[in-house]
Design a protein around this motif. Sequence first.
Motif, PDB file in Angstrom:
ATOM      1  N   GLY A 228       0.926  -1.235   0.147  1.00  0.00           N
ATOM      2  CA  GLY A 228       0.091   0.079  -0.126  1.00  0.00           C
ATOM      3  C   GLY A 228       0.997   1.193   0.078  1.00  0.00           C
ATOM      4  O   GLY A 228       0.177   2.327  -0.282  1.00  0.00           O
ATOM      5  N   TYR A 229       2.203   1.078   0.062  1.00  0.00           N
ATOM      6  CA  TYR A 229       3.011   2.118   0.273  1.00  0.00           C
ATOM      7  C   TYR A 229       2.919   3.015  -1.304  1.00  0.00           C
ATOM      8  O   TYR A 229       2.888   2.318  -2.168  1.00  0.00           O
ATOM      9  N   PRO A 230       3.176   4.312  -1.380  1.00  0.00           N
ATOM     10  CA  PRO A 230       3.046   5.019  -2.816  1.00  0.00           C
ATOM     11  C   PRO A 230       4.580   4.773  -3.484  1.00  0.00           C
ATOM     12  O   PRO A 230       5.170   5.583  -3.912  1.00  0.00           O
ATOM     13  N   ILE A 231       4.821   3.515  -3.452  1.00  0.00           N
ATOM     14  CA  ILE A 231       6.425   3.005  -4.274  1.00  0.00           C
ATOM     15  C   ILE A 231       5.834   1.761  -5.004  1.00  0.00           C
ATOM     16  O   ILE A 231       5.014   1.080  -4.477  1.00  0.00           O
ATOM     17  N   SER A 232       6.722   1.538  -6.059  1.00  0.00           N
ATOM     18  CA  SER A 232       6.340   0.248  -6.991  1.00  0.00           C
ATOM     19  C   SER A 232       6.858  -1.120  -6.006  1.00  0.00           C
ATOM     20  O   SER A 232       7.697  -0.710  -5.208  1.00  0.00           O
ATOM     21  N   ARG A 233       6.186  -2.130  -6.505  1.00  0.00           N
ATOM     22  CA  ARG A 233       6.612  -3.208  -5.713  1.00  0.00           C
ATOM     23  C   ARG A 233       8.053  -3.670  -6.083  1.00  0.00           C
ATOM     24  O   ARG A 233       8.686  -4.323  -5.193  1.00  0.00           O
ATOM     25  N   LYS A 234       8.679  -3.369  -7.283  1.00  0.00           N
ATOM     26  CA  LYS A 234       9.900  -3.750  -7.575  1.00  0.00           C
ATOM     27  C   LYS A 234      10.907  -2.975  -7.003  1.00  0.00           C
ATOM     28  O   LYS A 234      11.793  -3.591  -6.236  1.00  0.00           O
ATOM     29  N   LYS A 235      10.613  -1.782  -6.472  1.00  0.00           N
ATOM     30  CA  LYS A 235      11.462  -0.949  -5.592  1.00  0.00           C
ATOM     31  C   LYS A 235      11.463  -1.570  -3.982  1.00  0.00           C
ATOM     32  O   LYS A 235      12.307  -1.594  -3.219  1.00  0.00           O
ATOM     33  N   LEU A 236      10.197  -2.000  -3.653  1.00  0.00           N
ATOM     34  CA  LEU A 236      10.051  -2.618  -2.259  1.00  0.00           C
ATOM     35  C   LEU A 236      10.733  -3.699  -2.154  1.00  0.00           C
ATOM     36  O   LEU A 236      11.598  -4.038  -1.450  1.00  0.00           O
ATOM     37  N   PHE A 237      10.510  -4.714  -3.313  1.00  0.00           N
ATOM     38  CA  PHE A 237      11.501  -5.948  -3.167  1.00  0.00           C
ATOM     39  C   PHE A 237      13.036  -5.714  -3.246  1.00  0.00           C
ATOM     40  O   PHE A 237      13.717  -6.260  -2.524  1.00  0.00           O
ATOM     41  N   THR A 238      13.366  -4.738  -3.995  1.00  0.00           N
ATOM     42  CA  THR A 238      14.685  -4.212  -4.136  1.00  0.00           C
ATOM     43  C   THR A 238      15.507  -4.009  -3.001  1.00  0.00           C
ATOM     44  O   THR A 238      16.440  -4.244  -2.585  1.00  0.00           O
ATOM     45  N   ALA A 239      14.631  -3.158  -2.269  1.00  0.00           N
ATOM     46  CA  ALA A 239      14.954  -2.780  -0.816  1.00  0.00           C
ATOM     47  C   ALA A 239      15.214  -4.075   0.334  1.00  0.00           C
ATOM     48  O   ALA A 239      15.829  -3.992   1.006  1.00  0.00           O
ATOM     49  N   LYS A 240      14.170  -4.935  -0.109  1.00  0.00           N
ATOM     50  CA  LYS A 240      14.143  -6.095   0.899  1.00  0.00           C
ATOM     51  C   LYS A 240      15.541  -7.079   0.256  1.00  0.00           C
ATOM     52  O   LYS A 240      16.183  -7.385   1.536  1.00  0.00           O
ATOM     53  N   VAL A 241      15.673  -7.153  -0.671  1.00  0.00           N
ATOM     54  CA  VAL A 241      16.780  -7.814  -1.352  1.00  0.00           C
ATOM     55  C   VAL A 241      18.210  -7.145  -0.864  1.00  0.00           C
ATOM     56  O   VAL A 241      19.274  -7.784  -0.241  1.00  0.00           O
ATOM     57  N   LEU A 242      18.378  -5.791  -1.054  1.00  0.00           N
ATOM     58  CA  LEU A 242      19.355  -5.029  -0.537  1.00  0.00           C
ATOM     59  C   LEU A 242      19.642  -5.209   0.951  1.00  0.00           C
ATOM     60  O   LEU A 242      20.678  -5.372   1.331  1.00  0.00           O
ATOM     61  N   PHE A 243      18.595  -5.455   1.651  1.00  0.00           N
ATOM     62  CA  PHE A 243      18.441  -5.216   3.179  1.00  0.00           C
ATOM     63  C   PHE A 243      19.281  -6.686   3.529  1.00  0.00           C
ATOM     64  O   PHE A 243      20.155  -6.776   4.375  1.00  0.00           O
ATOM     65  N   ILE A 244      18.727  -7.672   3.174  1.00  0.00           N
ATOM     66  CA  ILE A 244      19.230  -9.139   3.283  1.00  0.00           C
ATOM     67  C   ILE A 244      20.564  -9.303   2.962  1.00  0.00           C
ATOM     68  O   ILE A 244      21.462  -9.834   3.513  1.00  0.00           O
TER      69      ILE A 244
END
Length: 225
Positions: free
Chosen positions: A87-103
């Motif tokens: 529901g954040y005003p960002i793309s899912r790709k960006k969200l998944f990228t952030a998760k991958v970068l965090f891991i």
Amino acid sequence: MFKLMRLEWKKLKRLSVISEVIIYWLILMFMPVFFIKMVMPDFGQNYAAAIELNSFTQMGFILFGGSLINQVFIEEYKNKTISLSFGYPISRKKLFTAKVLFISLSVFLATFLSFIFTGLTTYLLDQVFPIINGQPTNSDIIAYFYSTITRSFIITLISFIPLFLFGILKRLTVPTVVCSIATMQLPNFSSFLHLEPNFIILVLCILGALSISLSIKTAESVGEI
């Protein structure tokens, strides 16, 4: 992107993650010395052999990557909290990228520090209870720091192998853990497969990179449940 990564950290069970990393460090710090003393003394013939041994023992952090995939992706799907993130005003790709970068950052730093701790522990114990022939040369020290950086990167990449299939598509915890354990141990069985360990590691790195690519590429089309 950094704010999204920091948000992922805040959502984690932080005490559990920190405790897990400390346990890994405590085990791996003494693993080379134990292995040389109790299992295969050949790795104590010189520091070059001990460095090679340590490079393989640190593969244990692949399992830590699987644990983070479970918390960052699978548990969010199971708890339905992923819907809030979508529901954040960002793309899912960006969200998944952030998760991958965090891991990636978490696994890399934990592995990097483990190399440092293990190297120091092995050297200090060898000074008190000699188990490795000779003393480390300048070439050995350079090789160790090179191995620390390259192996930390390799381990980080390999840890993502379960992400796409088990973490995002199937969202299954146990297969994710089993996959992490299997990939962690696979280079150790290279002789039974009649393959070079480095070749197996290269293949695993490619699979890890492919898993990351597919995970981010299909982020918009993956359902929430």
